[in-house]
Design an enzyme around this catalytic site. Structure first.
Site, short mmCIF file in Angstrom:
data_model
loop_
_atom_site.label_atom_id
_atom_site.label_comp_id
_atom_site.label_asym_id
_atom_site.label_seq_id
_atom_site.Cartn_x
_atom_site.Cartn_y
_atom_site.Cartn_z
N PRO A 1 5.15 2.20 5.00
CG PRO A 1 6.23 1.86 2.95
CD PRO A 1 5.05 1.42 3.76
CG MET A 2 4.00 6.61 6.36
SD MET A 2 2.69 7.03 7.56
CE MET A 2 2.98 5.78 8.83
CD GLN B 1 8.81 1.65 0.33
OE1 GLN B 1 9.03 2.79 0.68
NE2 GLN B 1 7.61 1.26 -0.11
CB CYS C 1 7.10 7.51 -3.04
SG CYS C 1 7.30 9.09 -2.18
CE LYS D 1 2.62 1.74 0.37
NZ LYS D 1 2.14 2.92 -0.38
CG HIS E 1 -1.98 4.71 -2.43
ND1 HIS E 1 -1.23 5.50 -1.59
CD2 HIS E 1 -3.20 5.33 -2.51
CE1 HIS E 1 -1.96 6.54 -1.19
NE2 HIS E 1 -3.16 6.45 -1.73
CG ASN F 1 -1.57 2.16 1.15
OD1 ASN F 1 -0.79 2.83 0.49
ND2 ASN F 1 -1.89 2.49 2.38
N GLY G 1 -6.74 5.58 2.13
CA GLY G 1 -8.05 5.99 2.61
C GLY G 1 -8.61 5.17 3.75
#
Length: 430
Positions: A62-63, A117, A147, A187, A220, A260, A262
């Site tokens: 999700p971005m 999300q 985030c 996440k 992440h 998540n 790299g």
């Protein structure tokens, strides 16, 4: 292409089938019959039945401002099996816009498998938002606990800041799960600020799993620094600690973990899965180079055929989608510029790409449809590029995670006297 809507009334013109008459000819576009069937890569006829999607071996992160409906439509035309995530939708937005939910939650049915999300730190609003979103039949609901952006962590105390309070996250996931009919997931980062030990990460996971039905975490593999770093710096400055991720696989065998951070090539995705990863989530590499990243997912990761074989076919299908929804939510939502945005990386590193982008910038000032935009600009891209199938470079990263086992931290001590065969934890993580 039917729009997945709670009211089930919004309908899109279907995308085009590959190889049909009326294709782009030497950079130009010719009209096509209105009754064309969907491109096979996005066809509901070729999609798995509901609830029977292949597992999330590969997902697109999700971005914010990027993974909107338009990008997801493009991504699905390229890959049938990649799991797609929405942009984060704030719980309060869903609650307060309950009479306008299609604008925030509706999506074409062909986008399955798809994950919503949500973000928030108010249990009541998270529960209400999930209940409203449940009518849209997403395949999973995910809570943003990773985030570091000030737009998220600094307003309402959610995003990565939630990792400071695993007790609350457990309660939140329980409330979310109670109000939907699909699996739920979290996440998160491997830590936040100075709370970045492996032990603290395990305590977070353990608490959430023990208090809710959560059995899937997207990890992440960097910590988040909430002060002093921008969101972009938080994606590069804190070091990657893949050993934390692989240690979680060892210490929480009943939980699914997606890696998540790299990962920028399909070879790295394959290497992580060979090392034991349950799945891999890719972010900007899937947006900035969608053809070469997503184009290999079905074949290389899932072992399934890739049905749409050229970017010419992808653009034909996307044009029909785009022109069918211009102005759907008012005169300027969406507009041609918004619809063209995800296309601008389709020719990454190809001959003609830079000239095409320069011409695109000019054309967007006056083009009123996606079709007219493509007519004005595609003559800069050689036919050999438009018609070239996805090609594979020699694999050079087979051993990308080969040394990670030697770096694993000690086992999570709280589990030393706790069996995964025990009723408590097994029940909590299924």
């Amino acid at each position: 292409m039917a729009m997945r809507s709670a009211a089930k009334h919004a309908v899109f013109t279907p995308p085009l089938p590959p190889g049909s008459p009326g294709t782009f000819l030497r950079g130009r576009f010719s009209p096509r019959t209105p009754r064309s069937l969907p491109c096979r890569a996005a066809s509901s006829a070729s999609a798995p039945a509901a609830g029977k999607h292949l597992p999330p071996l590969f997902s697109v992160a999700p971005m914010m401002d990027w993974t909107d409906n338009h990008y997801r439509t493009l991504a699905r035309l390229i890959s049938r099996h990649a799991w797609l995530y929405t942009e984060m939708v704030v719980a309060e937005t869903i609650v307060h816009q309950k009479n306008n939910l299609d604008r925030f939650l509706a999506f074409p049915e062909e986008q399955h498998p798809i994950v919503l999300q949500i973000g928030g730190s108010n249990l009541e609003n998270l529960a209400k938002a999930t209940e409203l979103a449940n009518a849209y039949s997403y395949d999973e609901i995910n809570l943003n606990c990773g985030c570091p952006s000030g737009r998220v962590a600094g307003h309402g105390c959610f995003g990565a800041r939630l990792m400071f309070d695993p007790e609350f996250v457990g309660d939140a996931m329980s409330a979310i799960a109670a109000n939907c009919d699909v699996p739920v997931s979290v996440k998160c980062r491997i830590g936040v600020d100075d709370r970045d030990s492996y032990e603290e990460l395990c305590e977070f996971v353990h608490k959430v799993v023990s208090k809710s039905p959560t059995s899937h975490f997207i990890i992440h593999a960097r910590k988040a620094l909430l002060s002093g770093l921008s969101p972009a710096e938080n994606r590069t400055v804190p070091p990657l600690k893949y050993e934390y991720y692989f240690a979680l696989l060892r210490d929480f065998p009943e939980v699914k973990f997606t890696l998540n951070g790299g990962i920028t090539t399909v070879d790295q995705v394959s290497a992580s899965i060979r090392q034991g990863a349950h799945g891999v989530m890719v972010g900007r590499a899937a947006y900035n180079n969608p053809w070469n990243m997503l184009g290999h997912v079905d074949g290389e990761i899932y072992g399934k055929p890739t049905r749409c074989i050229s970017r010419r076919e992808i653009l034909e299908s996307y044009q029909v989608y785009g022109d069918s929804i211009i102005g759907q939510y008012g005169p300027s939502r969406p507009n041609v510029r918004q619809l063209v945005k995800p296309l601008l990386h389709l020719f990454h590193s190809e001959p003609g790409n830079n000239l095409w982008k320069r011409k695109a910038d000019s054309a967007l000032r006056y083009c009123k449809t996606v079709k007219s935009f493509l007519e004005e600009t595609l003559d800069t891209i050689p036919d050999s590029v438009l018609d070239k199938p996805v090609t594979r470079e020699p694999c050079i990263e087979e051993r990308y995670f080969a040394d990670v086992d030697s770096l694993l931290p000690p086992r999570y001590t709280a589990l030393a006297n706790f069996s995964y065969g025990s009723t408590e934890l097994v029940a909590a993580s299924t």
